[in-house]
Motif scaffolding. Sequence first.
Motif, PDB file in Angstrom:
ATOM      1  N   CYS A 108       0.834  -1.220  -0.110  1.00 45.66           N
ATOM      2  CA  CYS A 108       0.047  -0.008  -0.076  1.00 45.66           C
ATOM      3  C   CYS A 108       0.846   1.254   0.017  1.00 45.66           C
ATOM      4  O   CYS A 108       2.124   1.076  -0.060  1.00 45.66           O
ATOM      5  CB  CYS A 108      -0.802   0.013   1.194  1.00 45.66           C
ATOM      6  N   GLU A 115       1.900   2.999   2.325  1.00 50.19           N
ATOM      7  CA  GLU A 115       2.809   3.071   3.420  1.00 50.19           C
ATOM      8  C   GLU A 115       4.266   2.394   2.956  1.00 50.19           C
ATOM      9  O   GLU A 115       5.291   2.545   3.717  1.00 50.19           O
ATOM     10  CB  GLU A 115       2.376   2.377   4.501  1.00 50.19           C
ATOM     11  N   ARG A 137      -6.074  -1.204   6.348  1.00 49.46           N
ATOM     12  CA  ARG A 137      -6.363  -2.461   5.698  1.00 49.46           C
ATOM     13  C   ARG A 137      -6.096  -3.741   6.813  1.00 49.46           C
ATOM     14  O   ARG A 137      -5.096  -3.364   7.474  1.00 49.46           O
ATOM     15  CB  ARG A 137      -5.444  -2.815   4.426  1.00 49.46           C
ATOM     16  N   CYS A 177      -2.779   1.973   7.092  1.00 48.86           N
ATOM     17  CA  CYS A 177      -3.473   2.221   6.214  1.00 48.86           C
ATOM     18  C   CYS A 177      -4.894   1.867   6.456  1.00 48.86           C
ATOM     19  O   CYS A 177      -5.982   2.192   5.523  1.00 48.86           O
ATOM     20  CB  CYS A 177      -3.136   1.654   4.755  1.00 48.86           C
ATOM     21  N   HIS A 232       0.366  -6.230   1.654  1.00 47.91           N
ATOM     22  CA  HIS A 232      -0.862  -6.815   1.962  1.00 47.91           C
ATOM     23  C   HIS A 232      -1.050  -8.056   1.050  1.00 47.91           C
ATOM     24  O   HIS A 232      -1.339  -7.884  -0.116  1.00 47.91           O
ATOM     25  CB  HIS A 232      -2.169  -5.939   1.975  1.00 47.91           C
ATOM     26  N   CYS A 282      -1.367  -2.253   9.946  1.00 47.70           N
ATOM     27  CA  CYS A 282      -0.960  -1.325   8.788  1.00 47.70           C
ATOM     28  C   CYS A 282      -1.652   0.024   9.126  1.00 47.70           C
ATOM     29  O   CYS A 282      -2.796  -0.055   9.450  1.00 47.70           O
ATOM     30  CB  CYS A 282      -0.992  -1.692   7.693  1.00 47.70           C
TER      31      CYS A 282
HETATM   32 ZN    ZN Z   1      -1.256  -0.735   4.208  1.00 49.67          ZN
END
Ligand code: ZN
Length: 438
Positions: free
Chosen positions: A252, A254, A318, A316, A259, A314
């Motif tokens: 992602c 980051e 997810r 993000c 993932h 994470c």
């Molecule tokens: Zn992520």
Amino acid sequence: MNNKEYWNKKIETMKRADLEDLQLARLKRTISTALDTRYYGGLYAEKGLNVDSIESLDDIRKFPFTVKQDLRDSYPDGMTSPKKRESIRMHCSSGTTGQPTVVFHNQHDLDAWADLVARSLFCAGARPGDVFQNICGYGLFTGGLGFQYGGETLGALTIPAGAGNTKRQIKLIQDFGTTVMHAIPSYLIRLYDVFEQEGVDPVKDTNLRMFVIGAEPHTEAQRKKIENLFGVKAYNSYGLTEMNGPGVAFECEEQSGLHIWEDSYLVEIINPETLEPVEEGEIGELVLTTLNREVMPLVRYRTRDLTRFIPGECSCGRTHRRLDRITGRSDDMFIIKGCNVFPMQIESVLMKKKEVGTNYLIELVTENDVDEMYVKVELRSEYFSDSYHDLEKLKESLVHQIRDEVLAKPKVLLLPPGELPQQEGKAVRVVDYREAQR
Ligand code: ZN
Ligand code: ADP
């Protein structure tokens, strides 16, 4: 870019407990489909395994592993379900390590795959409206059509650029305003050399804003090198033919691990020797079970790829767990002078040097009954003209740093750019002549 956007918010941010419920339901379906195939049907009958053997996700461990050789032995279609009749596409692995393996897909499988690739691209930051150039062989290889349908599903103008013909690639990038590009990392450096030759500045003269790189092992140092050369972020993409191809695990925004899409794959990481699960966070071999495939379910497929789970969540949002970058295949390791060496350890030393290009080759030879490791390294053109003294210093420092990293002392040869053989597809990093020379 707002990283709290998702392609499929419900699935990508699902609570772990709900995700595991979904996995369990899909695992039962996978086992039921597998029972309908010649290969698993026979094997599971012998062992008394069936859908009732699965009560929790851990029950997957009652089932035997599947290895590449099993796919080869069932060539061409012993692992397909009766839905094989609905197949509309097949792909083969690139056959890096032997006879290719075949995977068949029906419309459901292809739609699910395209959606996973679209999700992956979105996750890395691509958006509808992007111009996505896919520099990758089309045909049996999965990277071509896999990213093509994924990019189209995302809503990007997806250019099926294919592999090679570097000058034309640059023309496409400029004429169509390519913003996102997929290529294997070893190719991107070659591409950069041609940018330089043509006097095209990737920052000023193009709209490039992100790369998707994968299909072959590469180090963080190589990613950094690519990002610095082009002034563009590069996101790691992992997949393998047996699990469709691209879209299995993706970074992602980051950039802190890939993932792995757990609604579609059940993930285990095992010790390749004991075959037991490793401790959370330890490196081992990635083992995957398809959870959303109709024609060709694969159960506990040993990828031979080495990685670990990155602990924690994470930022993000997810919830699908993250894999660390693949450090190599379990069968990539070689032994020289009694030391176990992975090519990526050597790459990590090489790529930290500004003078080094990205093409290198490790040759293992026997000279006067002694095994030697040659590390042949192409330099970037502007450094090859440096003084003899500077080159000697660089060589010495590489010898020492590689020895510190892998414990075996190499012989380093510095070469001008373009000296080493170039592969059409994935880079070949190690050639072992020792058997032949004994
Ligand atoms: Zn992520
Ligand atoms: P082959 O086994 O013939 O090379 P594939 O084309 O299916 O067939 O390649 C899949 C393999 O490529 C993976 O198992 C892995 O070893 C490697 N690979 C794919 N993506 C990555 C990545 N991002 N990092 C490291 N290795 C990768």
